[in-house]
Design a protein around this motif. Structure first.
Motif, PDB file in Angstrom:
ATOM      1  N   LEU A 188      -1.620  -3.116   4.588  1.00 22.26           N
ATOM      2  CA  LEU A 188      -0.988  -2.047   5.361  1.00 22.26           C
ATOM      3  C   LEU A 188      -1.509  -2.010   6.792  1.00 22.26           C
ATOM      4  N   GLY A 197      -2.475  -4.635   8.432  1.00 22.69           N
ATOM      5  CA  GLY A 197      -1.767  -5.746   9.085  1.00 22.69           C
ATOM      6  C   GLY A 197      -0.333  -5.396   9.419  1.00 22.69           C
ATOM      7  N   ILE A 198       0.320  -4.679   8.509  1.00 24.68           N
ATOM      8  CA  ILE A 198       1.705  -4.254   8.766  1.00 24.68           C
ATOM      9  C   ILE A 198       1.757  -3.319   9.972  1.00 24.68           C
ATOM     10  N   LEU A 199       0.796  -2.399  10.044  1.00 30.69           N
ATOM     11  CA  LEU A 199       0.774  -1.482  11.190  1.00 30.69           C
ATOM     12  C   LEU A 199       0.549  -2.245  12.495  1.00 30.69           C
ATOM     13  N   ALA A 200      -0.314  -3.259  12.439  1.00 31.32           N
ATOM     14  CA  ALA A 200      -0.558  -4.050  13.656  1.00 31.32           C
ATOM     15  C   ALA A 200       0.706  -4.792  14.083  1.00 31.32           C
ATOM     16  N   LEU A 201       1.387  -5.407  13.122  1.00 29.45           N
ATOM     17  CA  LEU A 201       2.635  -6.112  13.448  1.00 29.45           C
ATOM     18  C   LEU A 201       3.677  -5.139  13.994  1.00 29.45           C
ATOM     19  N   PHE A 202       3.767  -3.968  13.361  1.00 33.82           N
ATOM     20  CA  PHE A 202       4.710  -2.947  13.818  1.00 33.82           C
ATOM     21  C   PHE A 202       4.380  -2.520  15.252  1.00 33.82           C
ATOM     22  N   GLY A 203       3.096  -2.359  15.536  1.00 35.19           N
ATOM     23  CA  GLY A 203       2.694  -1.970  16.886  1.00 35.19           C
ATOM     24  C   GLY A 203       3.071  -3.021  17.917  1.00 35.19           C
ATOM     25  N   GLN A 248      13.135  -8.571  15.842  1.00 37.72           N
ATOM     26  CA  GLN A 248      12.907  -9.412  14.661  1.00 37.72           C
ATOM     27  C   GLN A 248      11.504  -9.189  14.095  1.00 37.72           C
ATOM     28  N   ILE A 249      10.529  -9.047  14.968  1.00 40.95           N
ATOM     29  CA  ILE A 249       9.161  -8.791  14.494  1.00 40.95           C
ATOM     30  C   ILE A 249       9.116  -7.469  13.732  1.00 40.95           C
ATOM     31  N   LYS A 276      10.805  -7.947  10.284  1.00 43.63           N
ATOM     32  CA  LYS A 276       9.980  -8.737   9.360  1.00 43.63           C
ATOM     33  C   LYS A 276       8.836  -7.882   8.819  1.00 43.63           C
ATOM     34  N   THR A 277       8.347  -6.988   9.660  1.00 43.47           N
ATOM     35  CA  THR A 277       7.343  -6.033   9.182  1.00 43.47           C
ATOM     36  C   THR A 277       7.917  -5.150   8.077  1.00 43.47           C
ATOM     37  N   VAL A 284      10.307  -5.928   5.993  1.00 45.48           N
ATOM     38  CA  VAL A 284      10.439  -6.735   4.769  1.00 45.48           C
ATOM     39  C   VAL A 284       9.117  -6.744   4.004  1.00 45.48           C
ATOM     40  N   LEU A 285       8.047  -7.039   4.729  1.00 40.94           N
ATOM     41  CA  LEU A 285       6.724  -7.092   4.088  1.00 40.94           C
ATOM     42  C   LEU A 285       6.337  -5.720   3.531  1.00 40.94           C
ATOM     43  N   ALA A 319      14.044  -5.512   0.179  1.00 43.38           N
ATOM     44  CA  ALA A 319      13.582  -6.498   1.154  1.00 43.38           C
ATOM     45  C   ALA A 319      14.657  -7.546   1.419  1.00 43.38           C
TER      46      ALA A 319
END
Lengths: 186, 100
Positions: B7, B9-15, B35-36, B39-40, B42-43, B62
């Motif tokens: 989670l 990592g997901i927050l970092a990607l979302f940010g 797209q980023i 993809k967040t 989906v994960l 997903a």
């Protein structure tokens, strides 16, 4: 901890994709993000989703990006900010803090009722039929999008200008004839 | 522990995706940032299904997000190509006609 390298790699690739100067490099970094996310999905046991993400996200979408960049030219983009970077960073931090407040502590169930008897195919084709129909509609929208991607407006413009020239030519002849008549009357 | 790590990592990607959406002004770079973000999502759907014991539901959602994400990319790229042909640039500020 097995996910840590994949997570760090995907976040780093995402940062590179956002900060890349050339569009082609950004598309390739995005493909890297997609590959690492599909690896994470595979490790999580979602094999079907991992394969679909790898083939569609890293394959098809990257091909479409490269095609579009080849059509319009790979121009270098400035990383100059549209909004002030401090404001964007503050808003992003605020959103992330709100999400953390919602998410943590994690609402993990003690004994989750895992639905072992149903497979992904059964769940998707029987319980989520509306999702399948929605995906069909989305794919049709995507086909229309591809037609827009491949559409070349130049022949239409040439045809319309030729038609305008044809329409204006008789009009000009008529106006010339009218002016001759007026001269004869005078 | 693994869920917490995922989670984060997901927050970092979302940010990263959200920050990119706010600072970028190139049309194709905006589609990449979007797209980023997807993809967040989906994960996040798959991990949420794992955590709540509804694995198949999370995977179905997903899959829907992957299809929607692909179509958004296709339509966004088609828009970018047409914008480039009509306006001669990919800068989204050129699309704003309210100032004129």
């Amino acid at each position: 901890m097995e996910f840590l390298p994949l997570l760090i790699g995907s976040v780093a690739f995402a940062v590179f994709a956002v900060r890349a100067v050339r569009l082609l490099h950004a598309a390739l970094w995005l493909a890297g993000v997609s590959i690492l996310i599909s690896l994470m999905l595979y490790r999580l046991g979602a094999w079907e989703i991992a394969i679909i993400e790898l083939s569609v996200g890293a394959g098809l979408v990257t091909v479409l990006f490269v095609f579009a960049i080849a059509v319009i030219g790979d121009e270098a983009v400035s990383v100059r900010s549209l909004t002030p970077k401090s404001l964007a960073a503050a808003l992003t931090a605020a959103v992330l803090i709100l999400l953390c407040l919602f998410l943590f502590p994690l609402p993990v169930e003690e004994n989750p009722t895992v639905q072992v008897e149903t497979t992904f195919a059964v769940s998707f084709w029987q319980d989520r039929v509306l999702d399948a129909l929605l995906q069909v509609m989305l794919i049709f929208a995507g086909v229309l999008g591809v037609m827009g991607l491949l559409d070349d407006p130049k022949p239409r413009v040439a045809a319309s200008s030729a038609a305008q020239a044809e329409n204006t030519a008789p009009h000009d002849e008529e106006s010339i004839a009218d002016s001759h008549l007026e001269e004869e009357r005078v | 522990m693994t869920e917490t790590l995922l989670l984060i990592g997901i927050l970092a990607l979302f940010g990263v995706g959200l920050y990119g959406m706010m600072i970028l002004h190139n049309f194709i770079k905006l589609v990449i940032a979007l797209q980023i973000l997807t993809k967040t999502a989906v994960l996040a759907f798959v991990i949420a299904g794992e955590m709540n014991g509804q694995i198949q539901l999370g995977q179905s959602l997903a899959l829907t997000v992957i299809v929607a994400d692909t179509m958004v990319a296709v339509v966004g790229l088609a828009l970018a190509v047409q914008v480039r042909r009509h306006f001669g640039t990919l800068d989204i500020r050129a699309l704003s006609t309210l100032k004129r």
